[in-house]
Design a protein around this motif. Structure first.
Motif, PDB file in Angstrom:
ATOM      1  N   TYR A 537       0.863  -1.192   0.000  1.00  0.00           N
ATOM      2  CA  TYR A 537       0.000   0.000   0.000  1.00  0.00           C
ATOM      3  C   TYR A 537       0.895   1.236   0.000  1.00  0.00           C
ATOM      4  O   TYR A 537       1.887   1.304   0.735  1.00  0.00           O
ATOM      5  N   GLN A 538       0.534   2.241  -0.830  1.00  0.00           N
ATOM      6  CA  GLN A 538       1.315   3.470  -0.922  1.00  0.00           C
ATOM      7  C   GLN A 538       0.394   4.685  -0.920  1.00  0.00           C
ATOM      8  O   GLN A 538      -0.676   4.661  -1.532  1.00  0.00           O
ATOM      9  N   ASN A 539       0.846   5.724  -0.232  1.00  0.00           N
ATOM     10  CA  ASN A 539       0.089   6.964  -0.183  1.00  0.00           C
ATOM     11  C   ASN A 539       1.063   8.125  -0.313  1.00  0.00           C
ATOM     12  O   ASN A 539       2.036   8.221   0.432  1.00  0.00           O
ATOM     13  N   VAL A 540       0.809   9.009  -1.286  1.00  0.00           N
ATOM     14  CA  VAL A 540       1.669  10.161  -1.540  1.00  0.00           C
ATOM     15  C   VAL A 540       0.862  11.438  -1.353  1.00  0.00           C
ATOM     16  O   VAL A 540      -0.228  11.574  -1.917  1.00  0.00           O
ATOM     17  N   GLN A 541       1.407  12.351  -0.565  1.00  0.00           N
ATOM     18  CA  GLN A 541       0.835  13.689  -0.431  1.00  0.00           C
ATOM     19  C   GLN A 541       1.766  14.656  -1.165  1.00  0.00           C
ATOM     20  O   GLN A 541       2.855  14.972  -0.687  1.00  0.00           O
ATOM     21  N   ASP A 542       1.309  15.092  -2.343  1.00  0.00           N
ATOM     22  CA  ASP A 542       2.166  15.880  -3.229  1.00  0.00           C
ATOM     23  C   ASP A 542       1.274  16.826  -4.032  1.00  0.00           C
ATOM     24  O   ASP A 542       0.565  16.395  -4.945  1.00  0.00           O
ATOM     25  N   ASP A 543       1.305  18.105  -3.705  1.00  0.00           N
ATOM     26  CA  ASP A 543       0.426  19.076  -4.359  1.00  0.00           C
ATOM     27  C   ASP A 543       0.701  19.197  -5.849  1.00  0.00           C
ATOM     28  O   ASP A 543      -0.201  19.524  -6.634  1.00  0.00           O
ATOM     29  N   ASN A 544       1.917  18.956  -6.279  1.00  0.00           N
ATOM     30  CA  ASN A 544       2.282  19.134  -7.689  1.00  0.00           C
ATOM     31  C   ASN A 544       2.180  17.850  -8.509  1.00  0.00           C
ATOM     32  O   ASN A 544       2.442  17.866  -9.719  1.00  0.00           O
ATOM     33  N   ASN A 545       1.855  16.721  -7.878  1.00  0.00           N
ATOM     34  CA  ASN A 545       1.688  15.436  -8.576  1.00  0.00           C
ATOM     35  C   ASN A 545       2.906  15.055  -9.412  1.00  0.00           C
ATOM     36  O   ASN A 545       2.795  14.659 -10.579  1.00  0.00           O
ATOM     37  N   VAL A 546       4.089  15.163  -8.811  1.00  0.00           N
ATOM     38  CA  VAL A 546       5.311  14.797  -9.534  1.00  0.00           C
ATOM     39  C   VAL A 546       5.850  13.444  -9.088  1.00  0.00           C
ATOM     40  O   VAL A 546       6.765  12.910  -9.731  1.00  0.00           O
ATOM     41  N   LEU A 547       5.319  12.876  -8.010  1.00  0.00           N
ATOM     42  CA  LEU A 547       5.687  11.531  -7.572  1.00  0.00           C
ATOM     43  C   LEU A 547       4.422  10.688  -7.593  1.00  0.00           C
ATOM     44  O   LEU A 547       3.563  10.797  -6.720  1.00  0.00           O
ATOM     45  N   ASN A 548       4.292   9.854  -8.627  1.00  0.00           N
ATOM     46  CA  ASN A 548       3.071   9.085  -8.830  1.00  0.00           C
ATOM     47  C   ASN A 548       3.350   7.593  -8.721  1.00  0.00           C
ATOM     48  O   ASN A 548       4.258   7.078  -9.389  1.00  0.00           O
ATOM     49  N   VAL A 549       2.578   6.922  -7.884  1.00  0.00           N
ATOM     50  CA  VAL A 549       2.695   5.478  -7.690  1.00  0.00           C
ATOM     51  C   VAL A 549       1.290   4.901  -7.533  1.00  0.00           C
ATOM     52  O   VAL A 549       0.360   5.615  -7.141  1.00  0.00           O
ATOM     53  N   PRO A 550       1.093   3.613  -7.842  1.00  0.00           N
ATOM     54  CA  PRO A 550      -0.216   2.997  -7.610  1.00  0.00           C
ATOM     55  C   PRO A 550      -0.500   2.866  -6.119  1.00  0.00           C
ATOM     56  O   PRO A 550       0.413   2.652  -5.320  1.00  0.00           O
ATOM     57  N   GLU A 551      -1.754   3.009  -5.757  1.00  0.00           N
ATOM     58  CA  GLU A 551      -2.119   2.911  -4.337  1.00  0.00           C
ATOM     59  C   GLU A 551      -1.906   1.493  -3.811  1.00  0.00           C
ATOM     60  O   GLU A 551      -1.371   1.300  -2.720  1.00  0.00           O
ATOM     61  N   PHE A 552      -2.295   0.491  -4.596  1.00  0.00           N
ATOM     62  CA  PHE A 552      -2.117  -0.901  -4.194  1.00  0.00           C
ATOM     63  C   PHE A 552      -1.367  -1.672  -5.284  1.00  0.00           C
ATOM     64  O   PHE A 552      -1.646  -1.521  -6.469  1.00  0.00           O
ATOM     65  N   THR A 553      -0.419  -2.475  -4.857  1.00  0.00           N
ATOM     66  CA  THR A 553       0.281  -3.419  -5.726  1.00  0.00           C
ATOM     67  C   THR A 553       0.283  -4.761  -5.019  1.00  0.00           C
ATOM     68  O   THR A 553       0.615  -4.839  -3.828  1.00  0.00           O
ATOM     69  N   THR A 554      -0.085  -5.816  -5.737  1.00  0.00           N
ATOM     70  CA  THR A 554      -0.184  -7.117  -5.083  1.00  0.00           C
ATOM     71  C   THR A 554       0.375  -8.221  -5.970  1.00  0.00           C
ATOM     72  O   THR A 554       0.317  -8.146  -7.203  1.00  0.00           O
ATOM     73  N   ARG A 555       0.929  -9.230  -5.315  1.00  0.00           N
ATOM     74  CA  ARG A 555       1.360 -10.456  -5.988  1.00  0.00           C
ATOM     75  C   ARG A 555       0.920 -11.620  -5.111  1.00  0.00           C
ATOM     76  O   ARG A 555       1.288 -11.696  -3.932  1.00  0.00           O
ATOM     77  N   ASN A 556       0.148 -12.517  -5.699  1.00  0.00           N
ATOM     78  CA  ASN A 556      -0.394 -13.660  -4.953  1.00  0.00           C
ATOM     79  C   ASN A 556      -0.154 -14.924  -5.758  1.00  0.00           C
ATOM     80  O   ASN A 556      -0.508 -14.991  -6.936  1.00  0.00           O
ATOM     81  N   THR A 557       0.445 -15.911  -5.110  1.00  0.00           N
ATOM     82  CA  THR A 557       0.776 -17.165  -5.783  1.00  0.00           C
ATOM     83  C   THR A 557       0.155 -18.331  -5.033  1.00  0.00           C
ATOM     84  O   THR A 557       0.430 -18.542  -3.841  1.00  0.00           O
ATOM     85  N   LEU A 558      -0.687 -19.074  -5.731  1.00  0.00           N
ATOM     86  CA  LEU A 558      -1.250 -20.306  -5.204  1.00  0.00           C
ATOM     87  C   LEU A 558      -0.527 -21.464  -5.871  1.00  0.00           C
ATOM     88  O   LEU A 558      -0.537 -21.575  -7.107  1.00  0.00           O
TER      89      LEU A 558
END
Length: 661
Positions: A537-558
Motif C-alpha cells: 500500500y502506498q500513499n503520496v501527499q504531493d500538491d504538484n503530482n510529480v511523484l506518482n505510484v499505484p495505491e495498491f500493488t499485489t502479488r499472490n501465488t497459489l
C-alpha cells in the motif's frame, strides 16, 4: 594510470598466492568478508548434496559473501522465492513493471528514498536496472570448484545465459569468473536488445590472518534499439484485439532508426591489515586499518540516423545524431577500525572522489554557453558503529562532504531486536542530502531542446522505517519519507500554446512531498498447498503530482509442491497473480533513457496471470512458465508505459544447473 596500477597489482597477487590444497578447514573462514553470525542454525543444515566428489565437503561450506559481509551459502533447493528470482535481473522484481522485450527497462511502481551516497548518480537511470554496482557483487569461498549455468528463452530469436565458476586454489585464496549474456529481438518493430555483464572477483587472506583482500573487475555493455513506442494511431489497433493485429510486428512505431547503449568498466579493491588482532574469543581490543579503491569509467550514448523532430523537437543537424555522456570516477577511502567487547565496533574514515563528467563539445544556444564538463575533487569524512548486546543490535553510519563543489551528507541508524526465536523487530532512521544526478545538472544533445545547465539545490530526504518479522506468520514493513527539492523530468506546457512543441526538461519541486509505504508478506500453507502473498500500500501527499505510484500493488501465488517418482523429482506448480491499481504512470524518453512525469492519462488496473511448472532433479532446476496467459480474455489494455504495451501471452523455458566437483 590508477587503472593500470590496480590491474598490475591484482595480477601479481593472483600469481603469488596460487597453492594446491583444495580443502578448506573450518577455522580458515575467519577474515575479510566472513561473518559467521549471519549464518543461522537453520542455514547450517545440509540441503542434501550427495554427489560431491570431495566427501568431506558440505553444502554449507560453499559460502557467498555480500558487499555488506553477510554470509550465506549456495542453495540448490526449489522454493517459491527461486521462482520469483528466475528472471533477467536474477532478483525479485516485485514493484517493477517490465517492458515487452527482455533486457529493456522497467517502470518503477514503488520507490525507496533511503540513501547513503555522497556523490551524484550518473543519469540514464532507465538503463541501470541490469547495471551491476559495487553493492551487487558477491565474493566466494568454496571447498571444491563450483559452477552454475543458467539458460532461459527470450522473445523470438535469442536467449538469456548466465555462466558462473568459482574455485579456492587454497584455503586462503578464491577467485570467480562469470558472464551473463542476453540477446532478444522482441515482437515489436525495432526493439532488439543485447547485453553482457562480465564479472571477475577474488579474495585472499594471509596465513597469520592479519591481511585480507578482496576485489573485482566488472565490464558491462547494455544495448537497446529504440522505437519510441506505438504511434498514437496504432493504440486503438493494439487494444482492439483484432486477429490481424495479434502479430505485433505489423503495428507501426514512432521510429526505427535509433538505439542507446550504456557501457562501463570498474576496478575495485578492498583490503585491511589487523594491527592488534584477536588471539582468542576473550580478546577485548582489536585494531585494524583499511583501504578501499575503485575506478569506474562508463558512458551513455544515444544514436539516431535521422532526426525525428515531431517527437523530440528541432535538431542542430538532420542526420547522424550522436549524444554521448561520459564519466570517470576514482574513489579512495581510508578506514581506521577499532573493536572492543564493551564499546562495540567503531570505524572512522576519510574519502576522496575525483570525477570527470561531460561531453566533447561546448554548446551555444539562445545566447547561452553550456559548458561541457563537470569535474573536480570531493573530500569526505564518515564513521560507522555497530554493537550487539544479547538480542539487541545497533548499527549506525554517517558521512559528510567536507570539501568540493558538491555538498552532501547522510545519517543512517538501525536498531534490531529479537523478541523470541520467531519474531524480530527492526527500526531505522535515515537522513540524506544529495546532489542532483549529473544529467539533471548538465546535458548536451544534437536535439536543441535537450541542452541545459542547471543549478539545483540538493534533494533532502528523511525516512523512518519499521519492520516486524515472523517466520511463522508474516512480515510487515512500514516506512514514511519526506522529500524536499525533489528533481524530476516532465513536459510542462505552462506558457506554451496548443500548437507549440513542449520540450522535456528537468524541474525541481518547490513543495515538500510525504510518502508512506506499508508492505505485508506472508504464506499460508496447508499440507502441500500454499498461498504466498505480497501486498503493498502506498500513499503520496504531493500538491504538484510529480511523484506518482499505484495505491495498491499485489502479488499472490497459489501453488502445490511435492516429491514424485519415488522422490527422484521435486515438483512445484501454481498460478501467480500480479496487479496494481490505475495511476498516472511515468512515460519513457529514449534520448535521455529516463522516465518522466505525465498526468494526462492513468494506466494500470489490469491483471497478469502466470502459470508455472518447476521441477528439481538433483542439482538441476527446470522452469516452465506460461506468462500472461489471460491476455486474450481480460482486455488488451496492458501497458508498461504510455504507448509501450506489456508482453502478450508467451511460453518460456529455463534451467539452472549446479556442478560440485
Amino acid at each position: 594510470m590508477a587503472r593500470k596500477v590496480f590491474t598490475f597489482l591484482l595480477l601479481i597477487l593472483v600469481s603469488s598466492v596460487y597453492a594446491q590444497d583444495l580443502t578448506i578447514p573450518q577455522d580458515s573462514r575467519e577474515g575479510f568478508g566472513i561473518n559467521q553470525d549471519t549464518l543461522s542454525p537453520s542455514q547450517r543444515k545440509s540441503t542434501g548434496i550427495k554427489n560431491l566428489k570431495n566427501n568431506k565437503a558440505k553444502i554449507e561450506d560453499y559460502l557467498i559473501i555480500s558487499y555488506e559481509n553477510d554470509t550465506t551459502y549456495v542453495d540448490t533447493t526449489l522454493h517459491i522465492k527461486k521462482e520469483y528470482k528466475f528472471n533477467y535481473l536474477r532478483k525479485d522484481n516485485f514493484g517493477l513493471m517490465p517492458f515487452s522485450n527482455l533486457g529493456q527497462t522497467y517502470n518503477s511502481l514503488t520507490y525507496n528514498f533511503q540513501n547513503t551516497s555522497l556523490m551524484p548518480s550518473f543519469g540514464a537511470r532507465a538503463r541501470h536496472f541490469n547495471y551491476m554496482e559495487i553493492e551487487d557483487i558477491n565474493y566466494y569461498r568454496v571447498p571444491t570448484p563450483f559452477t552454475e549455468l543458467l539458460f532461459k528463452t527470450a522473445f523470438e530469436q535469442g536467449q538469456l545465459a548466465d555462466s558462473f565458476f568459482t574455485v579456492n586454489t587454497s584455503p586462503r585464496f578464491n577467485f570467480s569468473v562469470a558472464y551473463k549474456g542476453m540477446r532478444s529481438i522482441g515482437r515489436y518493430q525495432h526493439i532488439l536488445t543485447s547485453t553482457g555483464n562480465f564479472r571477475f572477483t577474488t579474495n585472499y587472506q594471509t596465513k597469520n590472518k592479519r591481511y585480507n583482500l578482496r576485489g573485482h573487475i566488472v565490464t558491462q555493455d547494455l544495448l537497446n534499439e529504440e522505437n519510441g513506442g506505438l504511434q498514437d494511431s496504432q493504440v486503438a489497433n493494439f487494444e482492439s484485439g483484432a486477429p490481424e493485429f495479434i502479430d505485433r510486428s505489423i503495428l507501426e512505431v514512432n521510429f526505427e532508426n535509433a538505439e542507446n547503449i550504456l557501457k562501463g568498466k570498474r576496478f575495485h579493491l578492498e583490503h585491511n591489515y589487523k594491527i592488534v588482532r584477536e588471539k582468542d574469543s576473550l580478546s577485548k581490543n582489536k585494531l585494524s586499518i583499511g583501504h578501499i579503491m575503485s575506478f569506474e569509467d562508463k558512458y551513455y550514448q544515444f544514436n539516431q540516423s535521422a532526426a525525428v523532430t515531431d517527437i523530440f523537437g528541432s535538431a542542430f543537424k538532420s542526420t547522424n545524431l550522436v549524444d554521448r555522456a561520459t564519466i570517470e570516477h576514482f574513489h579512495n577511502k581510508l578506514q581506521l577500525n577499532y573493536s572492543n567487547n564493551i564499546l562495540g565496533d567503531l570505524q572512522f574514515n576519510l574519502g576522496s572522489d575525483n570525477y570527470n563528467y561531460g561531453y566533447n563539445k561546448i554548446v551555444v544556444y539562445n545566447g547561452q554557453t553550456i559548458t561541457n564538463r563537470l569535474k573536480g575533487n570531493i573530500y569526505s569524512a564518515g564513521g560507522k558503529y555497530q554493537k550487539q548486546y544479547k538480542k539487541f543490535k545497533l548499527n549506525a553510519n554517517a558521512g559528510v562532504n567536507i570539501s568540493g563543489d558538491f555538498d552532501g551528507n547522510f545519517i543512517k541508524a538501525t536498531a534490531a531486536f529479537n523478541l523470541n526465536n520467531d519474531i524480530s523487530a527492526t527500526a531505522s532512521i535515515n537522513h540524506s542530502s544529495k546532489a542532483p544526478n549529473y544529467n539533471q545538472l548538465l546535458y548536451q544533445s544534437d536535439y536543441i531542446n535537450y541542452n541545459w545547465q542547471n543549478n539545483f539545490n540538493n534533494t533532502e530526504t528523511q525516512q523512518l522505517a519499521f519492520q516486524l518479522k515472523s517466520k511463522k506468520y508474516a512480515t510487515l514493513s512500514v516506512d514514511y519519507t519526506t522529500i524536499n527539492d525533489h528533481i524530476y523530468f516532465k513536459r510542462d506546457a505552462t506558457g506554451f500554446s496548443e500548437e507549440d512543441y513542449v520540450p522535456l526538461q528537468a524541474f525541481q519541486n518547490n513543495k515538500s512531498i510525504t510518502y508512506l509505504r506499508a508492505k505485508f508478506e506472508n504464506e499460508i500453507r496447508y499440507k502441500n498447498i500454499a498461498l504466498n502473498n505480497t501486498i503493498l500500500y502506498q500513499n503520496v501527499q504531493d500538491d504538484n503530482n510529480v511523484l506518482n505510484v499505484p495505491e495498491f500493488t499485489t502479488r499472490n501465488t497459489l501453488y502445490y509442491s511435492n516429491h514424485i517418482f519415488k522422490k527422484a523429482m521435486y515438483l512445484q506448480t501454481g498460478v501467480t497473480l500480479n496487479y496494481f491499481t490505475s495511476y498516472y504512470m511515468n512515460d519513457y524518453d529514449p534520448v535521455l533513457a529516463e522516465f518522466y512525469v505525465q498526468t494526462d492519462k492513468e494506466y494500470g488496473g489490469f491483471p497478469r496471470l502466470d502459470f508455472f511448472l518447476n521441477a528439481k532433479i538433483r542439482q538441476t532446476r527446470i522452469y516452465l512458465k506460461a506468462e500472461h496467459f489471460n491476455s486474450s480474455f481480460t482486455g488488451y489494455n496492458y501497458y508498461s508505459s504510455p504507448n509501450n504495451p506489456y508482453r502478450d501471452f508467451t511460453i518460456r523455458f529455463g534451467i539452472v544447473w549446479n556442478f560440485f566437483l
